[in-house]
Write a protein that holds these residues in place. Structure first.
Motif, PDB file in Angstrom:
ATOM      1  N   TYR A 121     -22.668  -3.059 -48.733  1.00  0.00           N
ATOM      2  CA  TYR A 121     -21.676  -2.498 -47.374  1.00  0.00           C
ATOM      3  C   TYR A 121     -22.370  -1.905 -46.374  1.00  0.00           C
ATOM      4  CZ  TYR A 121     -18.525  -2.216 -51.784  1.00  0.00           C
ATOM      5  OH  TYR A 121     -17.948  -2.223 -52.874  1.00  0.00           O
ATOM      6  N   THR A 122     -21.850  -1.378 -45.373  1.00  0.00           N
ATOM      7  CA  THR A 122     -22.110  -1.317 -44.215  1.00  0.00           C
ATOM      8  C   THR A 122     -22.587   0.113 -44.415  1.00  0.00           C
ATOM      9  OG1 THR A 122     -20.678  -0.302 -43.385  1.00  0.00           O
ATOM     10  CG2 THR A 122     -21.232  -2.588 -42.829  1.00  0.00           C
ATOM     11  N   GLU A 123     -23.378   0.648 -43.231  1.00  0.00           N
ATOM     12  CA  GLU A 123     -23.823   1.976 -43.208  1.00  0.00           C
ATOM     13  C   GLU A 123     -22.575   3.295 -43.383  1.00  0.00           C
ATOM     14  OE1 GLU A 123     -25.930   3.921 -40.669  1.00  0.00           O
ATOM     15  OE2 GLU A 123     -24.834   2.088 -38.973  1.00  0.00           O
ATOM     16  N   ASP A 124     -21.631   2.971 -42.997  1.00  0.00           N
ATOM     17  CA  ASP A 124     -20.157   3.641 -42.918  1.00  0.00           C
ATOM     18  C   ASP A 124     -19.431   3.571 -43.841  1.00  0.00           C
ATOM     19  OD1 ASP A 124     -19.648   1.453 -41.910  1.00  0.00           O
ATOM     20  OD2 ASP A 124     -18.409   1.956 -40.060  1.00  0.00           O
ATOM     21  N   TYR A 125     -20.271   2.607 -45.204  1.00  0.00           N
ATOM     22  CA  TYR A 125     -19.636   2.208 -46.046  1.00  0.00           C
ATOM     23  C   TYR A 125     -18.111   0.939 -46.458  1.00  0.00           C
ATOM     24  CZ  TYR A 125     -20.886   7.256 -47.493  1.00  0.00           C
ATOM     25  OH  TYR A 125     -21.605   7.897 -47.275  1.00  0.00           O
ATOM     26  N   ALA A 134     -12.507  -3.215 -48.613  1.00  0.00           N
ATOM     27  CA  ALA A 134     -12.835  -2.118 -49.622  1.00  0.00           C
ATOM     28  C   ALA A 134     -13.768  -1.254 -49.183  1.00  0.00           C
ATOM     29  CB  ALA A 134     -13.439  -2.644 -50.954  1.00  0.00           C
ATOM     30  N   LEU A 135     -13.789  -0.329 -49.439  1.00  0.00           N
ATOM     31  CA  LEU A 135     -15.019   0.859 -49.277  1.00  0.00           C
ATOM     32  C   LEU A 135     -15.328   1.147 -50.006  1.00  0.00           C
ATOM     33  CD1 LEU A 135     -12.728   3.284 -47.370  1.00  0.00           C
ATOM     34  CD2 LEU A 135     -14.395   1.762 -46.172  1.00  0.00           C
ATOM     35  N   LEU A 136     -17.161   1.387 -49.850  1.00  0.00           N
ATOM     36  CA  LEU A 136     -17.798   1.953 -51.348  1.00  0.00           C
ATOM     37  C   LEU A 136     -17.814   3.217 -51.882  1.00  0.00           C
ATOM     38  CD1 LEU A 136     -20.502   2.047 -52.331  1.00  0.00           C
ATOM     39  CD2 LEU A 136     -21.683   2.505 -50.547  1.00  0.00           C
ATOM     40  N   GLN A 137     -17.013   4.121 -51.516  1.00  0.00           N
ATOM     41  CA  GLN A 137     -16.379   5.348 -51.991  1.00  0.00           C
ATOM     42  C   GLN A 137     -15.395   4.978 -53.275  1.00  0.00           C
ATOM     43  OE1 GLN A 137     -16.802   4.890 -49.186  1.00  0.00           O
ATOM     44  NE2 GLN A 137     -15.139   6.363 -47.871  1.00  0.00           N
ATOM     45  N   ASP A 138     -14.382   4.213 -52.539  1.00  0.00           N
ATOM     46  CA  ASP A 138     -13.861   3.527 -54.092  1.00  0.00           C
ATOM     47  C   ASP A 138     -14.269   2.801 -54.671  1.00  0.00           C
ATOM     48  OD1 ASP A 138     -11.915   4.402 -51.863  1.00  0.00           O
ATOM     49  OD2 ASP A 138     -11.251   3.230 -50.959  1.00  0.00           O
ATOM     50  N   ARG A 139     -15.134   2.511 -54.748  1.00  0.00           N
ATOM     51  CA  ARG A 139     -15.987   1.376 -56.079  1.00  0.00           C
ATOM     52  C   ARG A 139     -16.730   2.776 -57.002  1.00  0.00           C
ATOM     53  NH1 ARG A 139     -16.276  -0.827 -59.146  1.00  0.00           N
ATOM     54  NH2 ARG A 139     -17.747  -3.091 -59.125  1.00  0.00           N
ATOM     55  N   VAL A 140     -17.876   3.454 -56.551  1.00  0.00           N
ATOM     56  CA  VAL A 140     -19.029   4.648 -57.249  1.00  0.00           C
ATOM     57  C   VAL A 140     -18.650   5.968 -56.575  1.00  0.00           C
ATOM     58  CG1 VAL A 140     -20.690   2.300 -57.252  1.00  0.00           C
ATOM     59  CG2 VAL A 140     -20.516   3.851 -55.390  1.00  0.00           C
ATOM     60  N   TRP A 144     -23.602   8.434 -56.650  1.00  0.00           N
ATOM     61  CA  TRP A 144     -24.362   7.854 -56.666  1.00  0.00           C
ATOM     62  C   TRP A 144     -24.751   7.465 -54.996  1.00  0.00           C
ATOM     63  CZ3 TRP A 144     -20.943   3.927 -60.541  1.00  0.00           C
ATOM     64  CH2 TRP A 144     -21.685   4.950 -61.660  1.00  0.00           C
ATOM     65  N   ILE A 145     -23.612   7.386 -54.274  1.00  0.00           N
ATOM     66  CA  ILE A 145     -24.477   7.168 -52.717  1.00  0.00           C
ATOM     67  C   ILE A 145     -25.256   7.873 -52.366  1.00  0.00           C
ATOM     68  CG2 ILE A 145     -24.038   7.056 -50.718  1.00  0.00           C
ATOM     69  CD1 ILE A 145     -20.838   6.355 -52.014  1.00  0.00           C
ATOM     70  N   TYR A 146     -25.228   9.270 -52.998  1.00  0.00           N
ATOM     71  CA  TYR A 146     -26.043  10.307 -52.286  1.00  0.00           C
ATOM     72  C   TYR A 146     -27.628   9.786 -52.609  1.00  0.00           C
ATOM     73  CZ  TYR A 146     -28.921  14.358 -51.732  1.00  0.00           C
ATOM     74  OH  TYR A 146     -29.414  15.614 -51.739  1.00  0.00           O
ATOM     75  N   GLN A 147     -27.700   9.490 -54.171  1.00  0.00           N
ATOM     76  CA  GLN A 147     -29.269   9.057 -54.676  1.00  0.00           C
ATOM     77  C   GLN A 147     -29.701   8.047 -54.509  1.00  0.00           C
ATOM     78  OE1 GLN A 147     -28.788   8.812 -59.244  1.00  0.00           O
ATOM     79  NE2 GLN A 147     -26.798   9.867 -59.518  1.00  0.00           N
ATOM     80  N   ALA A 148     -28.805   6.874 -54.031  1.00  0.00           N
ATOM     81  CA  ALA A 148     -29.415   5.705 -52.729  1.00  0.00           C
ATOM     82  C   ALA A 148     -30.186   6.207 -51.810  1.00  0.00           C
ATOM     83  CB  ALA A 148     -28.535   4.638 -53.063  1.00  0.00           C
ATOM     84  N   ASP A 149     -29.260   6.927 -51.049  1.00  0.00           N
ATOM     85  CA  ASP A 149     -30.164   7.742 -49.949  1.00  0.00           C
ATOM     86  C   ASP A 149     -31.233   8.228 -50.094  1.00  0.00           C
ATOM     87  OD1 ASP A 149     -27.444   6.703 -48.865  1.00  0.00           O
ATOM     88  OD2 ASP A 149     -26.542   8.989 -48.073  1.00  0.00           O
ATOM     89  N   GLU A 150     -31.210   9.144 -51.111  1.00  0.00           N
ATOM     90  CA  GLU A 150     -32.227  10.075 -51.616  1.00  0.00           C
ATOM     91  C   GLU A 150     -33.399   9.088 -52.101  1.00  0.00           C
ATOM     92  OE1 GLU A 150     -32.792  13.054 -51.322  1.00  0.00           O
ATOM     93  OE2 GLU A 150     -30.869  12.954 -50.054  1.00  0.00           O
ATOM     94  N   GLN A 151     -33.075   8.116 -52.748  1.00  0.00           N
ATOM     95  CA  GLN A 151     -34.462   6.773 -53.039  1.00  0.00           C
ATOM     96  C   GLN A 151     -34.838   6.502 -51.785  1.00  0.00           C
ATOM     97  OE1 GLN A 151     -35.611   7.273 -56.129  1.00  0.00           O
ATOM     98  NE2 GLN A 151     -34.645   8.626 -56.670  1.00  0.00           N
ATOM     99  N   LYS A 152     -34.322   5.888 -51.131  1.00  0.00           N
ATOM    100  CA  LYS A 152     -35.011   5.977 -49.450  1.00  0.00           C
ATOM    101  C   LYS A 152     -35.338   3.943 -49.496  1.00  0.00           C
ATOM    102  CE  LYS A 152     -36.038   9.846 -47.201  1.00  0.00           C
ATOM    103  NZ  LYS A 152     -37.474  10.887 -46.318  1.00  0.00           N
ATOM    104  N   GLY A 153     -34.608   2.944 -49.847  1.00  0.00           N
ATOM    105  CA  GLY A 153     -34.713   2.105 -50.223  1.00  0.00           C
ATOM    106  C   GLY A 153     -35.200   1.487 -52.199  1.00  0.00           C
ATOM    107  N   LYS A 154     -35.015   2.554 -52.900  1.00  0.00           N
ATOM    108  CA  LYS A 154     -35.659   2.325 -54.604  1.00  0.00           C
ATOM    109  C   LYS A 154     -34.265   2.338 -55.314  1.00  0.00           C
ATOM    110  CE  LYS A 154     -39.829   4.710 -54.793  1.00  0.00           C
ATOM    111  NZ  LYS A 154     -40.554   5.489 -54.987  1.00  0.00           N
TER     112      LYS A 154
END
Length: 584
Positions: A121-125, A134-140, A144-154
């Motif tokens: 997915y791109t940065e704009d989902y 399809a969009l990322l927010q339709d899948r998760v 969860w997306i917020y946690q992925a942003d917070e982990q910064k690559g983890k």
């Protein structure tokens, strides 16, 4: 009651006492040993289960690390980095470029075990792979997306796929290497949940299944389990209780949470396996208590019999003894205390036999002496009649004073000689009348050397008192007070209420030479020892009065009280309660 008394013997008391003590000791020690050993066994079983949980968690950590390494390779792939960099610059990639990227990703899917799909997915989902819009927010969820942003690559392990319960989702933020590792998009991984099955890897083929394992995600949903677990059972496992009931059997619960995924591995071990040795221990303790109790039962019976048999022999010897025919107990014992008791009894028998012989001889002598005394005894009635005849003869001749003295002497003799049991107690008024008659007779003997008076409260005259308790004090005052003086002396008999409530004080005061403090203390010591004051027998009246006070009044009377100073006379008296034993 008689049956109960038959059981209440010293042997039974010793036997029952020993048994109770032994039973308490055995039960207490057995219970303590059982509890402590059970705790040790249970702790040991818990440690083993925890070690298994740690091993399982380590296995999972290895699987997580493999997946993380694979996604790291995917996220750093040059083709993927190039496409996401162009998307970040605002240049959308065409369909052929996306299709070429799909071949790269499929190579990684084929390389990894348990991977069902990789989604980009791109940065704009917007989704680049698979090839749809399809969009990322339709899948998760957005969390969860917020946690992925917070982990910064983890890598972030989300849990079960909302669209497919047989898959597990992990998501990772892709960092653009050529753009200072800024956020460029997302990679989402779908893993087969069976990839996390651990039961076969942790157990040998010939080892029976004991532990049950279940892997729960951060939301408490089941990832995988090696037993059938419905939603209600999973909810019960998720509680904070240390034990869980599964199909009617109790299981001990051990939880181990992964620091990488936040998932929780729960291991359930049957409670009966954690205490396999407790039943054997319990049986051993019960058998030990039973054998120890039986041995102590026999030893207690033998010991109690050994202790009580010599005592029973001594009791039989005592029961067979008769007055004048006391026999020694020939039995001996090796026990020091019982041997001493038997020796003391034999010594007492010897002493009693000697005393019986002495008393028997004294009784014979006493009987002969009383017989002679009876033969020479004057009939009291003859004495009283003779004194009355003297009185009438003197009265007719006008000898009034002498006649009064004869009447006083007659009353004195009659008061003293009357020994009936019913006259053991009299009233203070009777004692004062007797003392007055004694004063008159002594006044005739001492002529003008004696001055006397009686001072008594009228309320005190009806108080009960033992017979002949006052007259010895009056006699002592005249003998040691007035007669010791060359001039005229005074004796005062005073009866009044004492300072102690419901008590009466009786005092005899003389104006004699008095005594010093040493003589007073010596007199007190003599009264306490119960000996004669002087060797010639004088003063025994005070000792008798003091003894009778303690005999009749016990602790209610302090006995005789003495106050005296040299040259100031002597005061001797006592205090008695106004009521004693209810009625006379």
């Amino acid at each position: 009651m008689n049956r109960l008394k038959g059981w209440n013997t010293l042997r039974n008391q010793i036997f029952i006492g020993f048994m109770l003590v032994m039973v308490i000791v055995l039960i207490s020690s057995g219970t303590f040993t059982y509890n402590q050993t059970s705790i040790l066994l249970r702790n040991s079983a818990e440690r083993l289960v925890k070690q298994t949980a740690v091993q399982a968690t380590g296995k999972l950590e290895a699987l997580y690390q493999q997946v993380d390494s694979l996604l790291m390779q995917v996220s750093t792939n040059p083709s993927l980095q190039s496409i996401l960099t162009r998307e970040h610059s605002g240049k959308q990639v065409n369909f052929s470029e996306r299709q070429s990227l799909q071949d790269v990703v499929r190579g990684y899917e084929a390389y990894g075990t348990g991977i069902r799909s990789l989604e980009l997915y791109t940065e704009d989902y917007r989704r680049l792979l698979p090839l749809d819009d399809a969009l990322l927010q339709d899948r998760v969820t957005e969390s969860w997306i917020y946690q992925a942003d917070e982990q910064k690559g983890k890598l972030v392990w989300c849990g079960l796929d909302p669209r497919d319960s047989t898959s597990v989702i992990a998501i990772r933020s892709v960092r653009l290497i050529n753009r200072s590792f800024i956020h460029g998009g997302y990679i989402m991984l779908r893993m087969d949940r069976n990839y996390f099955e651990l039961s076969d890897s942790l157990r040998t083929s010939d080892e029976p299944q004991r532990e049950l394992m279940i892997l729960l995600d951060g939301a408490g949903n089941k990832i995988t389990a090696d037993f059938l677990a419905d939603e209600s059972l999973i909810a019960e496992i998720g509680r904070d209780d240390e034990t869980v009931m599964i199909h009617g059997e109790s299981y001990m619960k051990i939880q181990q949470q992964s620091d990488v995924t936040g998932w929780t591995l729960v291991m359930l071990t049957p409670a009966k396996y954690t205490t396999e040795g407790v039943s054997v221990l319990r049986t051993s303790i019960i058998v030990s208590i039973a054998v120890g109790g039986l041995l102590f039962l026999v030893s207690s019976f033998v010991l109690s019999t050994m202790i009580t048999r010599p005592i029973l022999n001594l009791i039989r010897a005592m029961r067979g003894a008769r007055l004048g025919n006391l026999k020694l107990n020939p039995d001996t014992s090796s026990t020091m205390e019982i041997a001493e008791l038997n020796y003391s009894y034999n010594q007492m028998v010897n002493s009693l036999n000697e005393m019986i012989q002495v008393v028997y001889q004294k009784e014979i002598i006493q009987s002969r002496t009383e017989l002679k005394a009876l033969q020479s005894q004057i009939n009291p009635h003859f004495l009283f009649n003779t004194l009355e005849a003297f009185f009438w003869s003197l009265d007719e001749k006008g000898e009034t004073e002498l006649a009064d003295n004869v009447v006083a002497m007659s009353g004195l003799f009659r008061y003293v000689i009357n020994r009936s049991d019913e006259d053991e107690w009299v009233k203070i008024g009777d004692e004062l009348d007797h003392a007055e008659r004694y004063f008159k007779i002594m006044e005739m003997r001492l002529v003008d050397r004696l001055i006397w008076r009686i001072e008594a409260d009228e309320a005190c005259r009806s108080i009960p008192i033992p017979k002949l308790l006052i007259q010895p004090l009056v006699e002592n005052a005249i003998m040691h007070g007035v007669e010791k003086r060359n001039e005229q002396g005074t004796v005062v008999l005073r009866v009044e209420a004492a300072t102690t409530p419901d008590y009466t004080r009786i005092m005899v005061i003389d104006s004699g030479p008095g005594m010093d403090e040493a003589m007073v203390q010596q007199l007190y010591a003599t009264l306490q020892d119960g000996k004669k004051i002087i060797s010639n027998g004088k003063g025994i009246g005070l000792v008798n009065v003091d003894r009778r006070l303690h005999l009749y009044y016990a602790l209610q009377s302090k006995g005789i009280m003495i106050q005296s100073h040299v040259g100031e006379g002597t005061t001797i008296g006592f205090e008695i309660p106004n009521e004693i034993w209810g009625e006379l």
